[in-house]
Design a protein around this motif. Structure first.
Motif, PDB file in Angstrom:
ATOM      1  N   ILE A   7       4.292  11.639   5.796  1.00 27.35           N
ATOM      2  CA  ILE A   7       3.557  11.416   4.551  1.00 27.35           C
ATOM      3  C   ILE A   7       3.885  12.506   3.537  1.00 27.35           C
ATOM      4  O   ILE A   7       4.047  12.232   2.338  1.00 27.35           O
ATOM      5  N   PHE A   8       4.015  13.761   3.983  1.00 30.77           N
ATOM      6  CA  PHE A   8       4.353  14.859   3.080  1.00 30.77           C
ATOM      7  C   PHE A   8       5.742  14.664   2.475  1.00 30.77           C
ATOM      8  O   PHE A   8       5.925  14.779   1.259  1.00 30.77           O
ATOM      9  N   ILE A   9       6.724  14.333   3.295  1.00 27.83           N
ATOM     10  CA  ILE A   9       8.084  14.117   2.800  1.00 27.83           C
ATOM     11  C   ILE A   9       8.126  12.921   1.852  1.00 27.83           C
ATOM     12  O   ILE A   9       8.764  12.967   0.800  1.00 27.83           O
ATOM     13  N   TYR A  10       7.431  11.858   2.195  1.00 32.84           N
ATOM     14  CA  TYR A  10       7.370  10.666   1.342  1.00 32.84           C
ATOM     15  C   TYR A  10       6.736  10.996  -0.009  1.00 32.84           C
ATOM     16  O   TYR A  10       7.213  10.557  -1.057  1.00 32.84           O
ATOM     17  N   SER A  11       5.669  11.795   0.004  1.00 37.08           N
ATOM     18  CA  SER A  11       4.998  12.178  -1.244  1.00 37.08           C
ATOM     19  C   SER A  11       5.900  13.022  -2.129  1.00 37.08           C
ATOM     20  O   SER A  11       5.965  12.817  -3.348  1.00 37.08           O
ATOM     21  N   ILE A  12       6.608  13.980  -1.539  1.00 31.40           N
ATOM     22  CA  ILE A  12       7.530  14.814  -2.310  1.00 31.40           C
ATOM     23  C   ILE A  12       8.662  13.966  -2.879  1.00 31.40           C
ATOM     24  O   ILE A  12       9.067  14.130  -4.033  1.00 31.40           O
ATOM     25  N   PHE A  13       9.172  13.031  -2.081  1.00 30.03           N
ATOM     26  CA  PHE A  13      10.228  12.129  -2.543  1.00 30.03           C
ATOM     27  C   PHE A  13       9.759  11.301  -3.740  1.00 30.03           C
ATOM     28  O   PHE A  13      10.449  11.215  -4.763  1.00 30.03           O
ATOM     29  N   LEU A  14       8.569  10.691  -3.634  1.00 33.38           N
ATOM     30  CA  LEU A  14       8.056   9.875  -4.736  1.00 33.38           C
ATOM     31  C   LEU A  14       7.774  10.715  -5.972  1.00 33.38           C
ATOM     32  O   LEU A  14       8.027  10.268  -7.095  1.00 33.38           O
ATOM     33  N   MET A  63       8.448   0.628  -3.093  1.00 26.32           N
ATOM     34  CA  MET A  63       9.150   1.185  -1.931  1.00 26.32           C
ATOM     35  C   MET A  63       8.636   0.562  -0.628  1.00 26.32           C
ATOM     36  O   MET A  63       9.403   0.324   0.296  1.00 26.32           O
ATOM     37  N   SER A  64       7.340   0.301  -0.552  1.00 28.49           N
ATOM     38  CA  SER A  64       6.786  -0.340   0.641  1.00 28.49           C
ATOM     39  C   SER A  64       7.332  -1.751   0.817  1.00 28.49           C
ATOM     40  O   SER A  64       7.654  -2.166   1.934  1.00 28.49           O
ATOM     41  N   LEU A  65       7.463  -2.493  -0.287  1.00 30.56           N
ATOM     42  CA  LEU A  65       8.040  -3.838  -0.194  1.00 30.56           C
ATOM     43  C   LEU A  65       9.502  -3.791   0.230  1.00 30.56           C
ATOM     44  O   LEU A  65       9.950  -4.600   1.051  1.00 30.56           O
ATOM     45  N   ILE A  66      10.242  -2.855  -0.340  1.00 25.16           N
ATOM     46  CA  ILE A  66      11.648  -2.706   0.045  1.00 25.16           C
ATOM     47  C   ILE A  66      11.759  -2.367   1.517  1.00 25.16           C
ATOM     48  O   ILE A  66      12.577  -2.934   2.247  1.00 25.16           O
ATOM     49  N   ASP A  67      10.917  -1.451   1.975  1.00 21.13           N
ATOM     50  CA  ASP A  67      10.940  -1.052   3.385  1.00 21.13           C
ATOM     51  C   ASP A  67      10.550  -2.217   4.290  1.00 21.13           C
ATOM     52  O   ASP A  67      11.157  -2.432   5.327  1.00 21.13           O
ATOM     53  N   TRP A  68       9.559  -2.972   3.907  1.00 24.20           N
ATOM     54  CA  TRP A  68       9.052  -4.038   4.772  1.00 24.20           C
ATOM     55  C   TRP A  68      10.004  -5.237   4.846  1.00 24.20           C
ATOM     56  O   TRP A  68      10.216  -5.795   5.909  1.00 24.20           O
ATOM     57  N   PHE A  69      10.609  -5.620   3.722  1.00 26.94           N
ATOM     58  CA  PHE A  69      11.407  -6.833   3.706  1.00 26.94           C
ATOM     59  C   PHE A  69      12.917  -6.619   3.816  1.00 26.94           C
ATOM     60  O   PHE A  69      13.609  -7.469   4.361  1.00 26.94           O
ATOM     61  N   LEU A  70      13.450  -5.529   3.287  1.00 29.53           N
ATOM     62  CA  LEU A  70      14.898  -5.369   3.235  1.00 29.53           C
ATOM     63  C   LEU A  70      15.460  -4.421   4.283  1.00 29.53           C
ATOM     64  O   LEU A  70      16.530  -4.657   4.825  1.00 29.53           O
ATOM     65  N   ILE A  71      14.765  -3.345   4.557  1.00 32.56           N
ATOM     66  CA  ILE A  71      15.283  -2.337   5.482  1.00 32.56           C
ATOM     67  C   ILE A  71      14.318  -2.236   6.660  1.00 32.56           C
ATOM     68  O   ILE A  71      13.452  -1.373   6.700  1.00 32.56           O
ATOM     69  N   ALA A  75      12.234   3.536   8.795  1.00 28.43           N
ATOM     70  CA  ALA A  75      10.871   3.718   8.285  1.00 28.43           C
ATOM     71  C   ALA A  75      10.917   4.581   7.036  1.00 28.43           C
ATOM     72  O   ALA A  75      10.999   5.794   7.102  1.00 28.43           O
ATOM     73  N   LEU A  76      10.900   3.960   5.862  1.00 28.83           N
ATOM     74  CA  LEU A  76      10.906   4.700   4.604  1.00 28.83           C
ATOM     75  C   LEU A  76       9.509   5.054   4.134  1.00 28.83           C
ATOM     76  O   LEU A  76       9.323   5.998   3.397  1.00 28.83           O
ATOM     77  N   THR A  77       8.521   4.273   4.536  1.00 30.46           N
ATOM     78  CA  THR A  77       7.155   4.507   4.089  1.00 30.46           C
ATOM     79  C   THR A  77       6.294   4.954   5.261  1.00 30.46           C
ATOM     80  O   THR A  77       6.559   4.594   6.407  1.00 30.46           O
ATOM     81  N   PRO A  78       5.247   5.723   5.002  1.00 32.11           N
ATOM     82  CA  PRO A  78       4.425   6.268   6.084  1.00 32.11           C
ATOM     83  C   PRO A  78       3.766   5.210   6.947  1.00 32.11           C
ATOM     84  O   PRO A  78       3.625   5.398   8.138  1.00 32.11           O
ATOM     85  N   ASP A  79       3.342   4.085   6.402  1.00 31.23           N
ATOM     86  CA  ASP A  79       2.659   3.073   7.193  1.00 31.23           C
ATOM     87  C   ASP A  79       3.606   2.420   8.197  1.00 31.23           C
ATOM     88  O   ASP A  79       3.169   1.921   9.226  1.00 31.23           O
ATOM     89  N   ALA A  80       4.878   2.417   7.943  1.00 33.16           N
ATOM     90  CA  ALA A  80       5.838   1.777   8.836  1.00 33.16           C
ATOM     91  C   ALA A  80       6.358   2.734   9.906  1.00 33.16           C
ATOM     92  O   ALA A  80       6.954   2.319  10.883  1.00 33.16           O
TER      93      ALA A  80
END
Length: 87
Positions: A7-14, A63-71, A75-80
């Motif tokens: 979550i920390f890395i994802y937040s810094i990235f966003l 980003m969550s949609l991209i992670d869920w449907f395309l890649i 795991a690009l997003t914390p929930d995944a």
């Protein structure tokens, strides 16, 4: 990797991506051109690229949609992250 670190890395990235789109000109003024194109599409859409609260909020669900449907394997997003990891 722990969920807190993901979550920390994802937040810094966003935050970094959002800061570049909202405040930076970018190389060859690419972000300025993107903001101008967004303004020409719609005033509301253009304002999203000028707001540091609006842009990261919209970028995160995108980003969550991209992670869920395309890649699906990365795991690009914390929930995944807990359910879909590469072994």
């Amino acid at each position: 990797m722990s969920n807190a670190l993901i979550i920390f890395i994802y937040s810094i990235f966003l935050f970094g991506i959002s800061w570049m789109f909202v405040f930076s000109d970018g190389p060859f003024h690419i972000f300025t051109h993107i903001r101008n194109i967004a303004n020409s599409i719609s005033e509301h859409f253009g304002q999203m690229f000028q707001c540091m609260v609006c842009f990261p909020s919209n970028l995160s669900w995108l980003m969550s949609l991209i992670d869920w449907f395309l890649i699906k394997n990365v795991a690009l997003t914390p929930d995944a992250a807990p359910t879909r990891r590469l072994t």
